[in-house]
Each structure stands twice: as C-alpha cells, then as structure tokens.
Motif scaffolding. Structure first.
Motif, PDB file in Angstrom:
ATOM      1  N   UNK A  27     -22.875  24.139  28.101  1.00 18.57           N
ATOM      2  CA  UNK A  27     -22.559  23.071  29.047  1.00 18.57           C
ATOM      3  C   UNK A  27     -23.648  22.007  29.033  1.00 18.57           C
ATOM      4  N   UNK A  55     -10.829  18.229  29.777  1.00 19.95           N
ATOM      5  CA  UNK A  55     -10.936  19.673  29.561  1.00 19.95           C
ATOM      6  C   UNK A  55     -12.293  20.238  29.966  1.00 19.95           C
ATOM      7  N   UNK A  56     -13.357  19.626  29.403  1.00 18.60           N
ATOM      8  CA  UNK A  56     -14.702  20.119  29.704  1.00 18.60           C
ATOM      9  C   UNK A  56     -15.017  20.016  31.192  1.00 18.60           C
ATOM     10  N   UNK A  68     -12.936  20.138  33.623  1.00 15.38           N
ATOM     11  CA  UNK A  68     -12.179  21.136  34.378  1.00 15.38           C
ATOM     12  C   UNK A  68     -12.763  22.531  34.210  1.00 15.38           C
ATOM     13  N   UNK A  69     -13.063  22.907  32.975  1.00 15.98           N
ATOM     14  CA  UNK A  69     -13.574  24.269  32.814  1.00 15.98           C
ATOM     15  C   UNK A  69     -14.967  24.406  33.433  1.00 15.98           C
ATOM     16  N   UNK A  70     -15.672  23.295  33.543  1.00 20.79           N
ATOM     17  CA  UNK A  70     -17.004  23.381  34.136  1.00 20.79           C
ATOM     18  C   UNK A  70     -16.976  23.122  35.641  1.00 20.79           C
ATOM     19  N   UNK A  92     -14.644  13.842  24.666  1.00 13.08           N
ATOM     20  CA  UNK A  92     -14.499  15.171  25.273  1.00 13.08           C
ATOM     21  C   UNK A  92     -15.859  15.853  25.402  1.00 13.08           C
ATOM     22  N   UNK A  93     -16.704  15.663  24.378  1.00 12.09           N
ATOM     23  CA  UNK A  93     -18.012  16.317  24.403  1.00 12.09           C
ATOM     24  C   UNK A  93     -18.936  15.685  25.446  1.00 12.09           C
TER      25      UNK A  93
END
Ligand SMILES: Nc1ncnc2c1ncn2[C@@H]1O[C@H](COP(=O)(O)OP(=O)(O)OP(=O)(O)O)[C@@H](O)[C@H]1O
Ligand SMILES: [Mg+2]
Lengths: 284, 311
Positions: free
Chosen positions: A119, A141-142, A144-146, A192-193
């Motif tokens: 992360x 995406x990142x 949300x998952x984080x 995204x990154x």
C-alpha cells in the motif's frame, strides 16, 4: 567470478549509516550511498529454487527521484523490483536473503505485512493489465481495497489527471478499461497505482509494449511523478533511462549490480569498462 | 497398386496418391455415418415422444395433480369431469424445488471447495490426492449416491424421505463435477489480474472476491447449470431416498422436510400403468422434463456466449 567481488570504493557519501562492512564487501562501483534514501538494499540475494538471480545487491534509492534499473535480459532487474514490494512472495520458489530497508525498517522482518507494504509501494507492470471493469472502477480499485474511498469520485479524477489521461477518458468513465488503447491502458494502470497515494512507484518496463508516441507520454509522466513520488523504473531503453532518470543502476548478467551512480555520470563517464561497453551497445 | 517407392520420375498426376485419397474419403464417410446414427436416433426418439404427447400436453396438465383415472388426462373429457383434470403439477414443482435447493447447496459447497483447493490449499501430496479423488467421484454411479443419501440423510440425520434429503443427495451427486469445473474456471483467470490486484495492496481474500471470482463466475455458473440439468433427470438417487412415485400436493419450499415427488418418478409411475393411454400421459411428462432441461442448457450457453464476447 563476480564483477563486484572485492572492489574498494571511496565515494563522498559512503560514510555513516547501516552495515558499512557489508557495503564495502559487496558495493558496486559508483556512489551506492545517498543521504536521503527511502530504500536501502543491503546484501540482497534472491534465489529461484537453487538458482541465484541476484547477488548481494547494495544500493540506496533516493527520495523523490527517478532511479532507473538497466541491464541485459535476465540480469535480475524485475527480480530486484519485485523484492522491493515483496511481490516475490507470490512466487513459490523465490527466496530472499539479506536486508531491504524502507524508511529504515527491514521489510523482510517477520512483523512486516506485505499487504501493508504494497500500500506504500505501488507497482506498474510491463504489460498493461487493467481489470475487466470500468475505467472508474479500475482507478477506484486500490482506494476501495485500502478503505480510502471516502471521496472516491474526486480521488479518481485526481489520479486520472496526474496520470495525464483524464482528458481522453473523462466522458467514458463507465466504459471498460479494456476498450482503451495500449498506451491509454498503461496510463490507466499508472492512475490505478497512484490513486491510493503510495510513496514509491515501481515500474517494470512500463513502455516496452507501446509505440513511440505513447512511450513519450509515459516518459513525461514519469518525470512529473517524481515531484511527488519516488519512482524506480526498469527499462531496456538506454536513451529512456538517460532522459528521465536521476540515478541509474546497471545490472549485468548473472545478477550483479555493477555500477550505481548519477545518471549523467553513468552515461558520460562510467567507472566500469563493462558498463561502458553495455551502454555504448558493445554487448547486452 | 502403383509402386510409389521405386519410381524416380515425378508422379505428376498423383496416381500414387489416389488410393490413399480413397481411403481418406471412406474414413470421412464412416465418421459421417457414425454421427448420423446418433443424430437420427435422437431425432426419431424426440419425434416419437412429441407425437405421443401431442394433444395431451395442455395447460391443465401442467397445473393439476395426477389422477388414478386415465380419462382425467384426456383433454376431450375435461368438460365432463367431476374431479378436475389430471396433471403433473406436484412433480413439476417438486423437481423445480429440488433443483433450486440443489443449486443453492452446490453453489456454496462447490465454489467453496474449489476456491479452497485452487487458491488456498498448499501444494502437497494430500491436496493432489484429494483432487484426484474428487475427479474420480464424478464417475461413481448415481445409485451409489442414492444409497449414501439414504444412509446419511434419511436415516442418520433423520430428514425422512423429504425434499431436503433429495436435494442433499443430488448435491453429493453433482458436487464433484461442479468442483472440478469451478477449479478450471478459477485456473483460467490470468495471473496478471491477480498480480495487478496484489500490486495495489489488496489482500488475498480481496483479490479473490473482487477480481478472481467475477472473472470466473460465468464459467462456474455454466458448470453448475449443466450439472443441474443432469441432476433434474436423475431417478435412481431420489428413488433410493424414497421420493414418492406420485403425490397429490406439491411440497413447500418453506417446509424442506415435506415428502415430495419429482418428474422422473411421476413419469415412471405413469409408464408402468396398464392402460394404453397412460403412454400418452407419460410422453407428455417427458416433453415437460425435456423442455426444462433444454431451457437450462440454453441458459448455460447464453451465459457462456455473453462472457466470451466480453473478453
Ligand atoms: N518466476 C521465476 N521462476 C524461476 N526463475 C525466474 C523467475 N523469474 C525470473 N527468474 C530467473 O531469474 C533471473 C532474472 O530474471 P528477471 O526476470 O529478474 O530478469 P530481468 O532483468 O527482468 O530480465 P528482462 O529484461 O528480460 O525482463 C533469470 O535467470 C530468470 O530466468
Ligand atoms: Mg524483467
């Protein structure tokens, strides 16, 4: 026979800090020490089963700079990159020895959670690999998952803007990321990154699958990203490394880091003859 | 026969090849004939069943319970009956509920097992052993599952000869196929997707839930539906757990311990009755069963096509 076997290196900034002994044993030519290092690699070995892919890598990676990793195919550039965010953990047969410090913490300590590490250290891959989801969901995406998606709309827009792709996709955020061109997909992957705001961005030949126009867009982007992030980029393209990086690490066959220095120094006046040969295209 | 090895001149008109070509043609012809045997037999069967059922398959047949008297099934008599027409309704509902319950059980058990085996299980000899045996279980005759269901659910777990026992038994029957096909779907998800997810700081479970499963679910669904369409026609397992041959009232989904009948049982019951007209009734039942089966397969194909186009 190792290229960096017993070189004695004396550089201005090779004093102080962690495990000096190791550094002198295995240090590459050039100036492997920097003062504002975020990442410090100390005697890092990586094995795939019984094959050793990296031999005692020692280098410091400065903050908010672009560091390029160059070298012939199979010399371990991707392996080194993957050991920085512990993506090697996903390869069953990969084993890492030695230390790698991120902000002074050894990331191979038992108490380090690789997910938490990733992360902080984001990654962009060689082949663009957007999810088969909408452009918006790809970037989100990142976040949300984080669990950082409180203000997801705005964060997605900011990330797309920083990745220099917002103008092209602004009115099609709901369409699939797979419908974009290769170059756009790669910038989408960069968006995204960076969306969850990591500190370091690892890029493994991010432009190798792209045409010259898309490539130059990515290059411009990399230079801009260095204002806010630490960027480590693997490239096969010498000119690209010379153009966009501040520091360059030259790996040579067998998994040895031969020389690490300011990019201008490496390209104008390298200490190692083999590095000079490689850069001028005599081998590799 | 031409001697094609000792001529040194170029065989320009291919005469030496002629015999081989003929052989090839004969082989193609044989293969075509073999294909036709299968297709013709199938079509003949379908035509026979449909003509038998013609005129007997009515809306009333679908919505009324069965009757002991063959006259009650004949649409010509509907007006003159004092008991109401005869039909397949309870068995139809029984079959549908059976499939719904089986679908729910296999979805959770099958997908759960596949995810565990494919994504979590360590790469040990034990895992390989388990995977091989799951594949082997797919070949066990269905009557064996029926016996297992009888011992395990009806007797040991005291479910009685109920809808629940039937559904659980059918679940056991198709579970191996569902697990194997779900594993294949999971394996087909490209590793680059997984890496992309881990690279953005996702945990393993987040990766599986948000990236792997959405990619794999169309394939998993196709596998489940095709297995279910096999299960809906199975007679032996539900016969073993004691499904009724003929029921007057349909089971209730809210009461899974209700006794039940299913279409294959009901059709069997009609087919063995002496009155000649019951053959028409049985044929009508078969048409209903086949229709549901074909519909399920069509849904599976639709899902697969939609998914393939999206890639
Ligand atoms: N997953 C793996 N399993 C086994 N060996 C591997 C694996 N990945 C890399 N290697 C081996 O490690 C060595 C270094 O590979 P690596 O991919 O790091 O090289 P690279 O410098 O990135 O090359 P390239 O420029 O071609 O991408 C090679 O000999 C390679 O065969
Ligand atoms: Mg590589």
């Amino acid at each position: 026979m190792t290229a960096n076997g017993s070189q004695t290196v004396s550089t201005a900034d090779s004093s102080g800090a962690r495990s000096d002994a190791a550094m002198t044993d295995n240090a590459p030519l050039g100036s492997p020490r920097v003062d504002d290092a975020v990442i410090e690699s100390r005697d890092l070995d990586v094995f795939y089963g019984d094959d050793q892919a990296l031999h005692g890598i020692n280098m410091d990676i400065p903050e908010h700079k672009v560091t390029a990793l160059i070298g012939p195919s199979g010399c371990g550039k991707s392996t080194f990159l993957r050991s920085i965010n512990r993506m090697n953990d996903l390869i069953d047969i990969a084993r890492v020895d030695g230390d790698l410090y991120f902000h002074g913490k050894n990331i191979y300590d038992d108490d380090v959670d690789p997910v938490a590490l990733r992360r902080k250290i984001g990654m962009v891959f060689q082949k663009p690999n957007p999810f088969p989801k909408s452009i918006f969901d790809n970037v989100a995406y990142g976040l949300r998952v984080q669990g950082k998606d409180d203000d997801v709309e705005e964060q997605v827009h900011t990330a797309l803007e920083r990745a220099a792709i917002l103008d092209e996709v602004e009115d099609q955020l709901d369409s699939s990321g797979l419908d974009l061109s290769g170059g756009q997909q790669q910038r989408l992957c960069i968006a995204r990154a960076i969306a969850p705001d990591p500190e370091v961005i690892l890029m493994d030949e991010p432009a190798s699958a792209l045409d010259p126009v898309a490539t130059s867009k990515i290059e411009d982007l990399v230079e801009e990203l260095a204002e806010e992030y630490t960027v480590i980029i693997v490239t096969h393209n010498m000119q690209q490394a010379a153009r966009i990086s501040d520091k360059t690490a030259v790996f040579l066959t067998g998994g040895h880091l031969v020389e690490f220095d300011d990019t201008s120094k490496i390209f104008e006046n390298p200490e190692s003859d083999r590095v000079e040969d490689y850069i001028t295209g005599k081998f590799g | 026969m031409s001697t094609d090895t000792d001529t040194d001149s170029f065989d320009f008109d291919g005469s030496a090849l002629r015999r081989k070509r003929l052989l090839g043609k004969a082989f193609v012809g044989a293969c075509f004939a073999a294909t036709m045997v299968g297709i013709v037999a199938l079509i003949a069967l379908l035509v026979d069943v449909v003509t038998e059922a013609w005129g007997w398959l009515t809306w009333e047949f679908l919505t009324y319970p069965p009757s002991r008297f063959v006259e009650n099934y004949n649409p010509a008599n509907y007006g003159a009956l004092d008991t109401g027409p005869g039909g397949i309704y309870p068995a139809l509902i029984g079959s549908i509920y059976l499939i719904v319950l089986t679908a729910i059980f296999t979805l959770f058990l099958g997908v759960g097992a596949a995810i565990y085996l494919e994504e979590y299980a360590p790469d040990t000899r034990l895992t390989t052993f388990i995977e091989t045996n799951i594949a082997n279980l797919a070949g066990v005759p269905s009557i064996v599952y029926g016996l297992l269901g009888l011992a395990m659910f009806v007797r040991a777990l005291q479910t009685g000869s109920s809808l629940l026992a039937g559904a659980l038994t059918l679940t056991l029957l198709i579970l191996p196929i569902v697990i194997v096909s779900a594993q294949e779907s999971l394996r087909a998800v490209p590793d680059s997707m997984r890496r992309a997810s881990y690279g953005t700081g996702a945990t393993k479970w987040q990766t599986i839930r948000n990236v792997v499963l959405p990619e794999a679910i169309p394939g998993i669904m196709t596998g489940i539906i095709l297995s279910l369409s096999r299960a809906i026609g199975e007679t032996a397992p539900i016969l073993m757990v004691g499904a009724a041959t003929s029921m007057f009232a349909p089971p209730r989904l809210t009461q899974p311990t209700d006794a039940f009948s299913a279409m294959p049982m009901q059709i069997f019951d009609w087919a063995r009755l002496p009155e000649a007209d019951f053959q028409h009734v049985a044929a009508a039942g078969i048409v209903v069963l086949l229709t549901i089966l074909l519909l399920m397969n069509a849904v599976a194909i639709l899902i697969r096509n939609k998914y393939n186009r999206r890639r």
